[in-house]
Structures are given as structure tokens and as C-alpha cells.
Enzyme design. Structure first.
Site, PDB file in Angstrom:
ATOM      1  N   GLY A  11       0.843  -1.201   0.000  1.00 13.85           N
ATOM      2  CA  GLY A  11       0.000   0.000   0.000  1.00 13.85           C
ATOM      3  C   GLY A  11       0.874   1.245   0.000  1.00 13.85           C
ATOM      4  N   GLY A  14      -0.064   5.114  -1.166  1.00  8.94           N
ATOM      5  CA  GLY A  14      -1.097   5.881  -0.477  1.00  8.94           C
ATOM      6  C   GLY A  14      -0.547   7.030   0.343  1.00  8.94           C
ATOM      7  N   GLN A  15      -1.448   7.615   1.155  1.00  6.49           N
ATOM      8  CA  GLN A  15      -1.086   8.821   1.922  1.00  6.49           C
ATOM      9  C   GLN A  15       0.061   8.540   2.897  1.00  6.49           C
ATOM     10  OE1 GLN A  15      -4.048  10.366   4.665  1.00  6.49           O
ATOM     11  NE2 GLN A  15      -3.113  12.394   4.697  1.00  6.49           N
ATOM     12  N   ASP A  37       2.251  -1.909  -4.327  1.00 10.20           N
ATOM     13  CA  ASP A  37       0.874  -1.400  -4.306  1.00 10.20           C
ATOM     14  C   ASP A  37       0.148  -2.028  -5.483  1.00 10.20           C
ATOM     15  OD1 ASP A  37      -0.377   1.409  -2.850  1.00 10.20           O
ATOM     16  OD2 ASP A  37      -1.466   0.630  -4.592  1.00 10.20           O
ATOM     17  N   ASP A  55      -1.329  -7.127  -5.540  1.00  4.39           N
ATOM     18  CA  ASP A  55      -2.657  -7.111  -4.925  1.00  4.39           C
ATOM     19  C   ASP A  55      -2.518  -7.932  -3.640  1.00  4.39           C
ATOM     20  OD1 ASP A  55      -5.214  -7.533  -4.057  1.00  4.39           O
ATOM     21  OD2 ASP A  55      -6.028  -8.073  -6.023  1.00  4.39           O
ATOM     22  N   ILE A  56      -2.707  -7.316  -2.496  1.00 13.84           N
ATOM     23  CA  ILE A  56      -2.466  -8.005  -1.225  1.00 13.84           C
ATOM     24  C   ILE A  56      -3.412  -9.188  -1.048  1.00 13.84           C
ATOM     25  CG2 ILE A  56      -3.969  -6.492   0.157  1.00 13.84           C
ATOM     26  CD1 ILE A  56      -0.646  -8.111   1.286  1.00 13.84           C
ATOM     27  N   TYR A 145     -15.558  -0.068   8.534  1.00 12.82           N
ATOM     28  CA  TYR A 145     -14.104   0.141   8.667  1.00 12.82           C
ATOM     29  C   TYR A 145     -13.668  -0.075  10.127  1.00 12.82           C
ATOM     30  CZ  TYR A 145      -9.849   3.166   8.630  1.00 12.82           C
ATOM     31  OH  TYR A 145      -8.586   3.690   8.759  1.00 12.82           O
ATOM     32  N   LYS A 149     -11.205  -2.852  11.890  1.00 14.55           N
ATOM     33  CA  LYS A 149     -10.000  -2.478  12.646  1.00 14.55           C
ATOM     34  C   LYS A 149     -10.005  -3.151  14.023  1.00 14.55           C
ATOM     35  CE  LYS A 149      -7.745   0.296   9.814  1.00 14.55           C
ATOM     36  NZ  LYS A 149      -6.539  -0.207   9.140  1.00 14.55           N
TER      37      LYS A 149
END
Ligand code: NAD
Ligand code: AKB
Length: 319
Positions: A11, A14-15, A37, A55-56, A145, A149
Site C-alpha cells: 500500500g 497511499g497517503q 501497491d 494485490d495483497i 471500517y 479495525k
């Protein structure tokens, strides 16, 4: 910095990944930091070092990359964030949980020695005390989400307790940055506002004016992540730590921006993300992180606002 083998960041476009890869490469000249990613990004390709498309959800390909680079440490950042997850709950659950399992299972086999997996303030819910939310308290998240988590944290505890996996995490608050745009979260307004303030002089917030949320500037988040991964395992009492920088409402952020850009105009049109934000804490108690690994944020709200405006202005001028 302590690293005993090569590192994989999943990933990475990403941010968080964009800045984490750059900082890990800067601090670890003697090891390979492999970025990966589902999509490459201009940023990740510009930063010198290996990049692998991954792709994870493809566990076989993950294993191939781990073997190819003899990876011993994985940062698993690939996920759907709160806003995007709410639009596609089934896929969000699959990506956010299976991605974690694929990494934890490699650690269970002993191939991977250390895992970083980020949690979020989304683990808390409407029944949680809103102010100065402690590390251990009532959780009961209501977003898909947040449910993922909290389940992920429980699985990390399970793998640690039963298979001796060294897995570490932070319940990040909303992260504010200018090097890469945020990826579909409820706190994204606090980044968008700067771009719109500087390009249009006005912004319509998708959260109402009194929605107070915990936030952090990205340099502090990157520093915290690396400090946590460097901490001696014996000092860590949690698999996912509360962490915070500062808290503010959209109105307070607008007022800070107006100190620098006096003509800035802000109005409000709350959308579906308001419900998610209403279920999250207003402020976070991160004293357990302070005690266990000496965490202390550096940036204040005022520092962050000045730095964001300076850097986004420079980006715009360079275009
Ligand atoms: P982001 O959306 O900016 O980046 C996620 C990256 O994952 C993207 O580059 C995307 O292309 C990639 N990705 C998506 N599906 C993938 C797949 N199947 N395989 C491989 N890569 C895939 O997210 P971020 O803000 O960088 O967040 C990273 C992690 O930190 C997430 O777990 C998120 O929940 C957590 N977190 C972020 C924040 C925040 O404010 N940014 C706060 C709390 C927790
Ligand atoms: C989001 O808003 O989804 C993220 C987070 C706080 O987890 N920024």
C-alpha cells in the site's frame, strides 16, 4: 536504526506509504525497502528503490515478493478507508481482513519477523467516552471500517499470544499531509480544505462546524511508526496504541487558516461521513504510548497549518 533484513511496504502509493517508504529508505541505507501497491504512483516511482505491483489479496504473489527480496519486516498499509468502505462493505471487509491474514500467516511461519499493521480511532464507537478516550475502554464501533479495525486488533493479539508473532500497530487519528492526497476517509476534509483555500479561497466541509476529531500531522505519524517499530518488544504492552497530535473542529481549523489567509470562506454541507465522525472520539489519551515507548508529538495545530500552507503554496507555484 535497527533493521535486520529487507523491508516490504504494502500500500506504498497511499497517503502514509508515500512518506513512510521515503523515510525508511533515508534511514536504512544498508537494507532494501521494497515499495508495493496494486497501482504504482508517481511518488513511489520517483523515490529511488524497488517497486513491485501487488494485490495483497494474492497471497502467492506476496510470498514470491517476500522470497525474491528476502523480506523480514512488512508494513501492511493496503486498505479501504472509512468513507470508501461504507460504500462497499463486503469488499472492505475482505480487503482489510484478508490482507492482514496474508501477512500474519507469513509471520506465523517464521518467514517474517516483524509486522506493522495500522489501526485507527475508528475502533471506538458512539458508546465510548468522547473526551480523552483511554487506551482500554468500551469500543463497539459502528462503521464497517471500524468493525474491521477492531477485529484486526483482536487477531493481532491472537497471533501474538498463540504463535509468538511480533505485530505492532497504532490507532492513528486523522492524518494531515501535503505529499500525497488522502484515500477516502472521514477526516479527509482536513486536507482538502487547504487545497481549496489556496486555489479557490473557499471550502464546503462535509462535516459540520462542531465536529471535533483527533488529528496528527504526517511527520509526527511517520516518526511514531518508526519509533514503535524500533522499540524493544518487551516494552510493548499493546498491539495497537492510542496516539494523538491535537483535536479541532472544522470551524477551528477554518479560523486557524484565516489567520494566514484572512479572506478564506468556509461553509458546511454534511454528508454520509457525518454519521461516521459522530461515532468517533473527540480527543485521545495516548499516555500508554508515552509510557511504553516514549511517544511525544512535536507539531501543534498552529505549526501544522503554517507548514501545510507554505508547502501547498510552493507546490502550486511550481506547476
Ligand atoms: P490510502 O488509501 O491513502 O492508501 C492505501 C493504498 O493501498 C493505496 O495506494 C491503494 O492503491 C493501496 N491498495 C488498495 N487496495 C490494494 C490491494 N488490494 N493490494 C495492494 N494495495 C492496495 O490509505 P492511507 O491513508 O495511506 O492508510 C494506510 C493505512 O493506515 C490503512 O490501513 C488505514 O486504515 C490506516 N489509517 C490511516 C489514517 C489516515 O488518516 N490516513 C488514519 C488511521 C488509519
Ligand atoms: C479515516 O477517516 O477513515 C481515516 C481514519 C481516522 O482511520 N483517516
Amino acid at each position: 536504526m535497527r533493521v535486520e533484513g529487507n523491508i516490504l511496504v504494502v500500500g506504498s502509493s497511499g497517503q502514509i506509504g508515500t512518506e513512510l517508504v521515503a523515510e525508511l529508505r533515508r534511514r536504512n541505507k544498508n537494507v532494501q525497502v521494497v515499495a508495493s501497491d496494486i497501482k504504482p504512483s508517481l511518488n513511489s516511482l520517483q523515490v529511488e528503490g524497488p517497486f513491485e505491483e501487488l494485490d495483497i489479496l494474492d497471497a502467492k504473489r506476496l510470498r514470491e515478493i517476500v522470497e525474491k527480496y528476502q523480506v523480514v519486516e512488512i508494513y501492511q498499509l493496503a486498505a479501504l478507508l472509512s468513507g470508501t468502505a461504507e460504500k462497499n462493505p463486503e469488499y472492505a471487509w475482505k480487503l482489510n481482513m484478508d490482507g492482514l491474514f496474508h501477512v500474519l500467516d507469513l509471520a506465523k511461519e517464521g518467514i517474517i519477523k516483524k509486522v506493522f499493521w495500522p489501526s485507527s480511532i475508528a475502533v471506538f464507537g458512539p458508546n465510548t467516552a468522547k473526551n480523552n478516550t483511554p487506551q482500554s475502554t468500551i469500543m463497539r464501533p459502528t462503521s464497517v471500517y471500524g468493525i474491521g479495525k477492531l477485529a484486526g486488533e483482536s487477531w493481532c493479539e491472537y497471533y501474538k499470544a498463540n504463535y509468538g508473532v511480533d505485530v505492532r500497530g497504532i490507532r492513528y487519528p486523522g492524518l494531515i499531509s501535503y505529499k500525497s492526497k488522502p484515500g477516502g476517509g472521514t477526516t479527509d476534509y482536513a486536507v482538502e480544505i487547504f487545497y481549496e483555500a489556496l486555489s479557490k479561497g473557499r471550502y464546503t466541509s462535509f462535516l459540520n462546524q462542531e465536529t471535533e476529531l483527533p488529528m496528527m500531522y504526517m511527520p509526527d505519524a511517520i516518526e511514531a511508526t518508526i519509533q514503535l517499530m524500533d522499540a524493544p518488544v518487551e516494552s510493548l504492552s499493546q498491539v495497537a496504541y492510542n496516539l494523538t497530535g491535537f483535536s479541532f473542529t472544522p470551524a477551528q481549523l477554518g479560523a486557524e487558516i484565516r489567520d494566514v489567509l484572512p479572506d478564506f470562506e468556509l461553509d458546511y454541507a454534511p454528508d454520509f461521513r457525518q454519521k461516521i465522525a459522530n461515532s468517533w472520539p473527540s480527543s485521545i489519551d495516548d499516555s500508554v504510548a508515552q509510557q511504553d515507548w516514549g511517544w511525544m508529538a512535536k507539531y501543534s495545530l498552529e505549526d501544522m497549518v503554517k507548514d501545510m500552507i507554505k508547502n501547498i503554496s510552493a507546490q502550486m507555484a511550481a506547476r
